[in-house]
Design a protein around this motif. Structure first.
Motif, PDB file in Angstrom:
ATOM      1  N   LEU A 188       6.808 -18.914 -15.843  1.00 22.46           N
ATOM      2  CA  LEU A 188       7.336 -18.015 -15.602  1.00 22.46           C
ATOM      3  C   LEU A 188       6.768 -16.933 -15.597  1.00 22.46           C
ATOM      4  O   LEU A 188       7.105 -15.675 -14.941  1.00 22.46           O
ATOM      5  CB  LEU A 188       8.428 -18.122 -16.037  1.00 22.46           C
ATOM      6  CG  LEU A 188      10.340 -17.424 -15.189  1.00 22.46           C
ATOM      7  CD1 LEU A 188      10.006 -17.514 -13.785  1.00 22.46           C
ATOM      8  CD2 LEU A 188      10.859 -17.486 -16.489  1.00 22.46           C
ATOM      9  N   LYS A 189       6.735 -16.114 -16.715  1.00 18.08           N
ATOM     10  CA  LYS A 189       6.606 -14.974 -16.980  1.00 18.08           C
ATOM     11  C   LYS A 189       5.383 -14.268 -16.265  1.00 18.08           C
ATOM     12  O   LYS A 189       4.699 -13.898 -15.482  1.00 18.08           O
ATOM     13  CB  LYS A 189       6.185 -14.344 -18.308  1.00 18.08           C
ATOM     14  CG  LYS A 189       7.430 -14.616 -19.144  1.00 18.08           C
ATOM     15  CD  LYS A 189       6.919 -14.367 -21.262  1.00 18.08           C
ATOM     16  CE  LYS A 189       7.773 -14.357 -22.384  1.00 18.08           C
ATOM     17  NZ  LYS A 189       7.925 -13.893 -22.980  1.00 18.08           N
ATOM     18  N   GLU A 192       6.435 -14.309 -12.390  1.00 17.11           N
ATOM     19  CA  GLU A 192       6.852 -13.092 -12.248  1.00 17.11           C
ATOM     20  C   GLU A 192       6.108 -11.691 -12.230  1.00 17.11           C
ATOM     21  O   GLU A 192       5.752 -10.489 -11.161  1.00 17.11           O
ATOM     22  CB  GLU A 192       7.804 -12.618 -13.468  1.00 17.11           C
ATOM     23  CG  GLU A 192       9.346 -13.245 -13.405  1.00 17.11           C
ATOM     24  CD  GLU A 192       9.609 -13.489 -14.427  1.00 17.11           C
ATOM     25  OE1 GLU A 192       9.588 -12.422 -15.340  1.00 17.11           O
ATOM     26  OE2 GLU A 192      11.425 -14.001 -14.755  1.00 17.11           O
ATOM     27  N   LYS A 193       5.062 -11.474 -13.197  1.00 21.33           N
ATOM     28  CA  LYS A 193       3.779 -10.688 -12.915  1.00 21.33           C
ATOM     29  C   LYS A 193       2.908 -10.536 -12.327  1.00 21.33           C
ATOM     30  O   LYS A 193       2.381  -9.242 -11.258  1.00 21.33           O
ATOM     31  CB  LYS A 193       3.003 -10.387 -14.448  1.00 21.33           C
ATOM     32  CG  LYS A 193       3.026 -10.081 -15.542  1.00 21.33           C
ATOM     33  CD  LYS A 193       2.258 -10.593 -16.526  1.00 21.33           C
ATOM     34  CE  LYS A 193       3.258  -9.780 -17.958  1.00 21.33           C
ATOM     35  NZ  LYS A 193       1.629 -10.172 -19.841  1.00 21.33           N
TER      36      LYS A 193
END
Length: 326
Positions: A188-189, A192-193
């Protein structure tokens, strides 16, 4: 009777947790306050740092081993000097007269405290002790909380149900839940990036057309535009990009974005624009209150925020006049 049984379990459980704390942390981990009701206890104690997960687990294990051992619970009356000689613990800085005090012991010398409360007859009657949290309640004081008896089993059942639901959602086994969730969070991170990079690239791609909208105000190239759906950080990036596209001639950029019912106002002025008297901080101080907020900054860049989306056009209509006056 059921209510009283729960109260006895929680009260005796408080003594057990207190003894477990001293066994795990040492004799200086002394109770400074407590509260209990049927099925629940909290105990405040003197300690300067938080417990590690391993320490919390050990305190819970020591407590439940004491329950499993079915330690006898007894009480006796004696004078205060006798109680001190016997090793009983007096709490909270209370003062006692010369009359007799009540000493409650669980498992003999393992737990001896001055106490006037109601207790179980054997430690196994507490049922279970489930430590749920530990936190600071002030300088040099910590608080540990736990459930006892049926409430303890109910808490564990709720935790089991949560894990079962996660197993179904993640299509994995209980032992793999933590690893699976950790993996999903990392993915997820990363996503998002990637989304942030794509959004920034899209914003910067619009910089050319925004810069092309510049108008001359007393020798200053001015851009004043609304950028829908753009928040503060993105508006800042876009304003700086547009300022750079306007070159070395006097230039000022004011962008007002709105996202999630919030207003972001940014202003960027190049050195030549500052030399003409236009300062970003002064522009924001005038514009931010119009949209129901405030802000400020330096002559070359400033930003602010507000909550009144309906006044964005009004604020934009003021920019040319402010630049002309500057």
């Amino acid at each position: 009777p059921e209510w009283r049984l729960g109260a006895r379990q929680a009260h005796s459980g408080t003594h057990v947790v207190h003894a477990a704390l001293r066994e795990v942390l040492g004799p200086t981990a002394l109770q400074s306050g407590s509260y209990n009701r049927p099925g629940y206890l909290r105990l405040d104690y003197g300690w300067t740092k938080g417990l590690t997960p391993a320490q919390m687990h050990e305190i819970e294990e020591v407590s439940n081993n004491a329950l499993r051992a079915d330690l006898p619970v007894s009480w006796d009356y004696m004078t205060l000097p006798q109680a001190k000689e016997w090793g009983a613990i007096a709490l909270f800085g209370e003062t006692y007269d010369d009359s007799k005090v009540r000493v409650v012991e669980i498992g003999g010398p393992w737990s001896r405290e001055l106490c006037g409360g109601t207790h179980v007859d054997h430690s196994a009657q507490i049922g279970t002790i489930v430590v749920t949290s530990e936190a600071s309640v002030g300088s040099g004081n910590r608080r540990i909380e736990a459930y006892t008896g049926v409430e303890g089993f109910n808490y564990l059942a709720r935790e089991r149900d949560v894990v079962s639901e996660l197993n179904l959602l993640l299509k994995t086994k209980s032992d793999d839940v933590v690893g699976r969730v950790s993996d999903l969070m990392e993915r997820l991170k990363a996503a998002e990036k990637e989304i942030a990079r794509a959004r920034t690239a899209q914003l910067l791609a619009s910089g050319g057309s925004i810069a092309a909208s510049a108008v001359d105000v007393n020798g200053v190239q001015l851009v004043a535009q609304r950028v829908p759906g753009v928040s503060g950080g993105d508006a800042r990036t876009l304003a700086q990009d547009v300022r750079a596209r306007l070159g070395d001639a006097p230039a000022a950029v004011v962008l007002i974005g709105d996202a999630d019912d919030k207003v972001a106002v940014v202003a960027a002025v190049n050195p030549a624009g500052i030399a003409k008297g236009v300062k970003a901080g002064d522009l924001i101080k005038e514009l931010a209150p119009v949209v129901g907020g405030r802000g400020g900054g330096k002559p070359d860049f400033a930003q602010g925020g507000g909550t009144d989306v309906s006044k964005i056009d009004t604020a934009l209509g003021m920019v040319a006049t402010l630049v002309a006056q500057a």
